[in-house]
Write a protein that holds these residues in place. Sequence first.
Motif, PDB file in Angstrom:
ATOM      1  N   GLY A   1       0.712  -1.214   0.042  1.00 33.43           N
ATOM      2  CA  GLY A   1       0.037   0.109   0.030  1.00 33.43           C
ATOM      3  C   GLY A   1       0.912   1.156  -0.087  1.00 33.43           C
ATOM      4  N   THR A   2       1.941   1.200   0.707  1.00 32.62           N
ATOM      5  CA  THR A   2       2.768   2.457   0.737  1.00 32.62           C
ATOM      6  C   THR A   2       4.082   2.476  -0.040  1.00 32.62           C
ATOM      7  OG1 THR A   2       3.770   1.616   2.687  1.00 32.62           O
ATOM      8  CG2 THR A   2       1.924   2.847   3.331  1.00 32.62           C
ATOM      9  N   VAL A   3       4.566   1.585  -0.609  1.00 27.69           N
ATOM     10  CA  VAL A   3       5.370   1.400  -1.503  1.00 27.69           C
ATOM     11  C   VAL A   3       5.361   1.056  -2.749  1.00 27.69           C
ATOM     12  CG1 VAL A   3       7.944   0.715  -1.725  1.00 27.69           C
ATOM     13  CG2 VAL A   3       6.951   0.993   0.553  1.00 27.69           C
ATOM     14  N   VAL A   4       4.609  -0.119  -2.987  1.00 33.79           N
ATOM     15  CA  VAL A   4       4.532  -0.747  -4.426  1.00 33.79           C
ATOM     16  C   VAL A   4       3.533   0.052  -4.963  1.00 33.79           C
ATOM     17  CG1 VAL A   4       3.697  -2.681  -5.777  1.00 33.79           C
ATOM     18  CG2 VAL A   4       5.288  -2.990  -3.786  1.00 33.79           C
TER      19      VAL A   4
ATOM     20  N   GLY B   1      -4.171  -5.392  -5.051  1.00 35.23           N
ATOM     21  CA  GLY B   1      -4.368  -3.835  -4.761  1.00 35.23           C
ATOM     22  C   GLY B   1      -3.260  -3.176  -5.484  1.00 35.23           C
ATOM     23  N   LEU B   2      -2.888  -3.314  -6.791  1.00 34.89           N
ATOM     24  CA  LEU B   2      -1.997  -2.781  -7.476  1.00 34.89           C
ATOM     25  C   LEU B   2      -2.412  -1.723  -8.563  1.00 34.89           C
ATOM     26  CD1 LEU B   2       0.313  -5.953  -8.326  1.00 34.89           C
ATOM     27  CD2 LEU B   2       0.639  -4.367  -6.431  1.00 34.89           C
ATOM     28  N   GLY B   3      -3.573  -1.249  -8.275  1.00 35.84           N
ATOM     29  CA  GLY B   3      -4.304  -0.534  -8.990  1.00 35.84           C
ATOM     30  C   GLY B   3      -5.423  -0.838 -10.119  1.00 35.84           C
ATOM     31  N   PRO B   4      -6.139  -0.022 -10.324  1.00 36.19           N
ATOM     32  CA  PRO B   4      -7.385  -0.300 -11.273  1.00 36.19           C
ATOM     33  C   PRO B   4      -7.035  -0.912 -12.504  1.00 36.19           C
ATOM     34  CG  PRO B   4      -7.123   1.885 -11.108  1.00 36.19           C
ATOM     35  CD  PRO B   4      -6.421   1.270 -10.073  1.00 36.19           C
TER      36      PRO B   4
END
Length: 705
Positions: free
Chosen positions: A313-316, A343-346
């Motif tokens: 969440g805070t780095v990748v 949770g790597l983006g939509p």
Amino acid sequence: MDSDGTRDARGTHANPVPRARSVVPPRPTDAPAVPPLPDSSAFLTWLRTARPETLPGVWRFGHQPRPEVEPELIPARQLISGALIAFLVGWLVWSLLQNGYVGAWWLLPFKLLIPDSWRGSGSDVGNYLVYEGYELLVALTIMIVVGRLGRWGEVWRRFVLPHLRRKPQQQRQQAAPAPAEDPAEYPHLRAAGAVDVAERLAAEARAGLMKDVDHARIGRAWQGVRSGRFSLAAFSGAVLTEGSAACLHPSGARDLPGRVARHDLVTGQVRLGTTADDARNPYAYRGTGLGVGPELLGTSLLAVGPAGSGKTGTVVRPLAESLCLHALAGRAAVVVVGAAGAGLGPADGYDVVVQIGNPESVYDLDLYGGTADPDEAAAVLAEALVGDLAEPHQGGDTRRSTTVLAQLLGPFRAVHGRFPSVPELRQLLDGTAGPLAVLRKGLEDSGQESLLRELDARERQMGNPGDVGGILADRIALLDRPAFAGFFDTSGQSRPFSLKALDHPVRVRIDLPQRGHADASRMLARLVLAQFSASVAVREDRSLFACLVIDDATGVVTPEAVRAVQRLRSGNAGVVLTLRTLDDVPRPLRGPLLGAAGCRMALAGLTPWDGQDFAEVWGKEWIEARDVTDRQIIAETPAGKVLHAVRRVITGKAPTARAVTVRQVERERWSASELAHGVPAGHAVLSLTSVQGEHAPPLLVDLRG
């Protein structure tokens, strides 16, 4: 000018497209509607904000440089008490003068300097002004003296002035620079003779029709003009026709949906947090924002922290988002690998989304990396299959496996014009008689004697104790499962994505089937890393930054992978790897991996043995150690003894004399114990190295800031 060569991605559109090795489809003619901003103030303020050159890793947007060495500050309590005492002393002196307790000698300068005619004038008002003026001069003199003794100036600078000038300072930061230096007027284009282009872009910026991605993308296109990749006439024609929508990314997108981090595309940085105001951080870094860009990711980043420490969440996620924005600007190509639902983006933020094991996936993954060379395909596939079984620094299993695969891939491609699918390759490695006989007959009919010798050698090695064919067959069997039945097809019926497309600003996300297929997922992650390192090494346009982000690189680090990471910097590429613990890496590879990564991050919750590896790679530094010794004072006279007794009654302590010894000692920058127990939740310790060789020492960073 539609686009330059660095912005045409192959096989990267939202709709199904041909294989990545096919002809590039045309760019969409109509870009998606981009609603204008309510006004242009936000964009113009962002563009005009100062970004001074500073230390690596400092968030440059609106940064105010600080001294590299912390100034010696008097403690606040001592400073305020001293100022108060100085004021009381000054007030006492003035009272004594006014009340005549010190005589009239203080009026002597008045009598010597002021003419008698002034003092004896008939005007009461004149005499009053003369005497009052002299008293005011004496009062100001006393005030200046006690002010210097009491350090009133420092009290004003430290406690009063910051509150008074905070708002005006923010207004000055947002103020526009001089017109001749206003970046919103595009002075570099005017200096090059493209005045009409500069006028069009400036008008778009003032009208609120331009975004940060548009500004960065047009800047990238201008770099292409300066380097000679295409002509000024083509660039000018595109901008004059389409304005801020010129030179679009092949997807037609001008922004990412739902940004989660702060980005500055002028410097290329993404803000990951704030460096803590901690004594262990250098003074120049304390309280500044932490900004990471391609100049740091080009040396690769390794982040280690337990589950729940915030790696994804805070780095990748912020790094992946930043690289996708760079891709839209034509500056970068990014491949993000992680578990499905990590949770790597939509999906709308990527050009290609490969969902391995999901039958609804539009794209497939090319098992052989899009190459037509059997030897290259064998080397990449062998690294994926048995790279984790190779002895560190030797790679014997990988070399033997490469030979075995080459002995089969070369003949198969010569006969069938393609590489084998997963079931076909498994049968060949198992030594099934039928497929080998068909392969032999095809080679004999075509008269390819050299490939026949390769096949003969493979058949002779089958069944020998040192043959690795059985191991390869067992490993490839992990991909020969019903869940992957529609993937890794080589017959041309699917749409496999190949990392050969990294010559273009493509945004790729690969979802791995972690649940139920953990071994297969680790194998596929090794395959992507091997294909990435092989592809970036042969790119034609290395001005495009290429980055591979692997969320959870467990089982991915192999001897060849470490060597590949070391070579990426020269190809303007880098990788971002995250691990739950260094125990997921073989012990002989931990030191080389930490040495190969220029940026190293230890998140909160690290184990002491992991902290020891970081402590060793970060080394030691010389510090100034102060040893304070309190020695009791022994009174020898009766009066001294009485005085000491009274002092002991008042303070409750015996009178002592303090001795301070200062010496230089060598100490670890961060010890294993500090990394394991001294890093607060939501924080990390991060060291940075830029591609130019600049270093930032280990910094305590608040990733929630």
